[in-house]
Design a protein around this motif. Sequence first.
Motif, short mmCIF file in Angstrom:
data_model
loop_
_atom_site.label_atom_id
_atom_site.label_comp_id
_atom_site.label_asym_id
_atom_site.label_seq_id
_atom_site.Cartn_x
_atom_site.Cartn_y
_atom_site.Cartn_z
N PHE B 85 4.23 -3.11 -0.03
CA PHE B 85 3.40 -4.01 -0.85
C PHE B 85 2.99 -5.22 -0.03
O PHE B 85 1.86 -5.68 -0.08
N SER B 87 2.89 -5.69 3.30
CA SER B 87 2.01 -5.48 4.47
C SER B 87 0.70 -4.79 4.08
O SER B 87 -0.20 -4.67 4.90
N GLY B 88 0.60 -4.34 2.84
CA GLY B 88 -0.64 -3.69 2.40
C GLY B 88 -0.67 -2.20 2.68
O GLY B 88 -1.66 -1.54 2.39
N THR B 89 0.41 -1.63 3.26
CA THR B 89 0.38 -0.20 3.58
C THR B 89 0.50 0.68 2.33
O THR B 89 0.23 1.87 2.40
N THR B 91 -1.47 0.59 -0.04
CA THR B 91 -2.86 0.99 -0.33
C THR B 91 -3.19 2.33 0.32
O THR B 91 -3.97 3.10 -0.20
N LEU B 92 -2.57 2.56 1.49
CA LEU B 92 -2.79 3.82 2.20
C LEU B 92 -2.39 5.01 1.31
O LEU B 92 -3.05 6.04 1.30
N LEU B 93 -1.30 4.83 0.57
CA LEU B 93 -0.83 5.89 -0.33
C LEU B 93 -1.63 5.92 -1.63
O LEU B 93 -2.03 6.98 -2.09
#
Lengths: 303, 241
Positions: B85, B87-89, B91-93
């Motif tokens: 959440f 680091s924004g990763t 969103t990748l999922l």
Amino acid sequence: MSTLLNAKQLQRSFHGRPVVEPLDLQLSTGDILGLLGPNGAGKSTIMRMLCGDLAPSGGAIEIGGDDLLQRPLPCKRRIGFLPERPPLHQDQTVDEYLTDCGYLRGMDRSACKTARLQSKQQCGLESVGSRLIRKLSKGYQQRVGLAQAIIHDPQVVILDEPTDGLDPAQIRQVRELIRSLAETRGVILSSHILPEIQATCNRVVILQDGRTVYSGDLSTPASPCYRIGLEQDPDEVLIAALSPVTSVERLHTDYFRVTLKTGANPSELSRLILEKGWGLIELTPETLSLEQRYLQATTGGES
Amino acid sequence: MIRRLAWVEWKRVMRTPLAWVMLAVSLCLLSWQFLGTLEAFVGMQTGDRILGLTHHLGLQLFGLAAVVLFIITPILTMRVFSEAFRSGTYTLLSSSPISVSNILLGKLFGILLLQLPFVLMPAGLSLTLTTGTTLDLGLIAAATLGLLLLSALYTAIGLYLSILSENPAVAAAGAYGILLLLSLLDQHTASGGFLHWLAWPSHYLNLQMGLVHSSDIAYFLLLMLFFLGLSYHRLDQRRCG
């Protein structure tokens, strides 16, 4: 051109506060649609809704004919998304990361490898495949983010501030990449930088506080105004008497701003001027620049 | 897609030194306990041997393995969602063609895959004795099943806390808190009461001793499903809220 994405009455509120007011969007193959607006205008929220990261409070989104809310998985296969902050695993190498991204988008091992090579080539990452992402410059990290968005060959590419943090040469490369992507796909990109939208997009939606204040085609003149230069200096009344003309305004000696009737053709105007022997030396469409539109839309001020 | 996500998660953690350091430390600790248990059993007079060697291993070796899992699980789970959440990763999922439930199960199985060596380690050490003595293999299997269920429960709790906070340290602290509470609930509560039932040690103890009760298995599965349900609700809320 087929419609790739169709959003109807899309809206979103957080804790009862509207962040995006009802918005209609359409995207076809070949389109590069720019979302332009100051910070906090709702651009990122719209993009997150379009890629399925955020559920809209109202409205519907169709991607490739499927409803994103009813059938999210086939829709998401058709979307590539680069958020404002690239979703990178800093401890992985570029190759490892892109392989995982392809794998998560449902590609098999061999397809992943081919797609990885292709997306690296498209984004200029061939030389950094084995390097750790955290060791890369911000520009390269942004490119890795772009590569993950296109690795599965999506029909719709959504890019949130794609040129943020890049140097001028990299910005030019990314613009070229976006144009090449749009040849066979639809691209939506957001920016608060006017020249960015102007240089890349063919359509724009200007947003202010979640509202759409302007939506239009950048390549079409917004008003039927022409600036004409004449060797002779005829009276304005004579120019206004020409059949396609509705009004004339003298700008300075020999130069006039002419407004044509709706549907009138400027070639008809030039033919009539030549017939009169006034010596046409300039006929330039006067379109509102994007900056003028942006300022008009967001501040209501004169451009 | 669950398998793919679990595989990606496993690979990502195994590329970091953290997993290898934890494996090495756990192997040292369990080997030490194994040798200590064996030495103590060999040193006992035959008349003092109330329980067999396998029971001793079940209690002491598998007991320590549960403590090791208690310590490592929040460390493994704390970053899974909170870091994603932050680091924004994530969103990748969330923008990939994976449903929320599959994201959750993929992460769960990824962590369980990481824990599998820790779960199998005591059984592996115990089985080295089969060349020299006869062991109660059923007891070892039951204790290993207990360890597996315990690790699944710990993981479900750790993942839920990781979803609740964007700060991994807070997620770990919260997970330790809940795990400790579930360990201590049977100490000051009436036997047979709900709070007493909620504590895991008595359920695990049965399995350590080779007693496979469906009620104990149901306990672990129910509690795990409860925390997975909360996690699903929270993830879905994040998209809709």
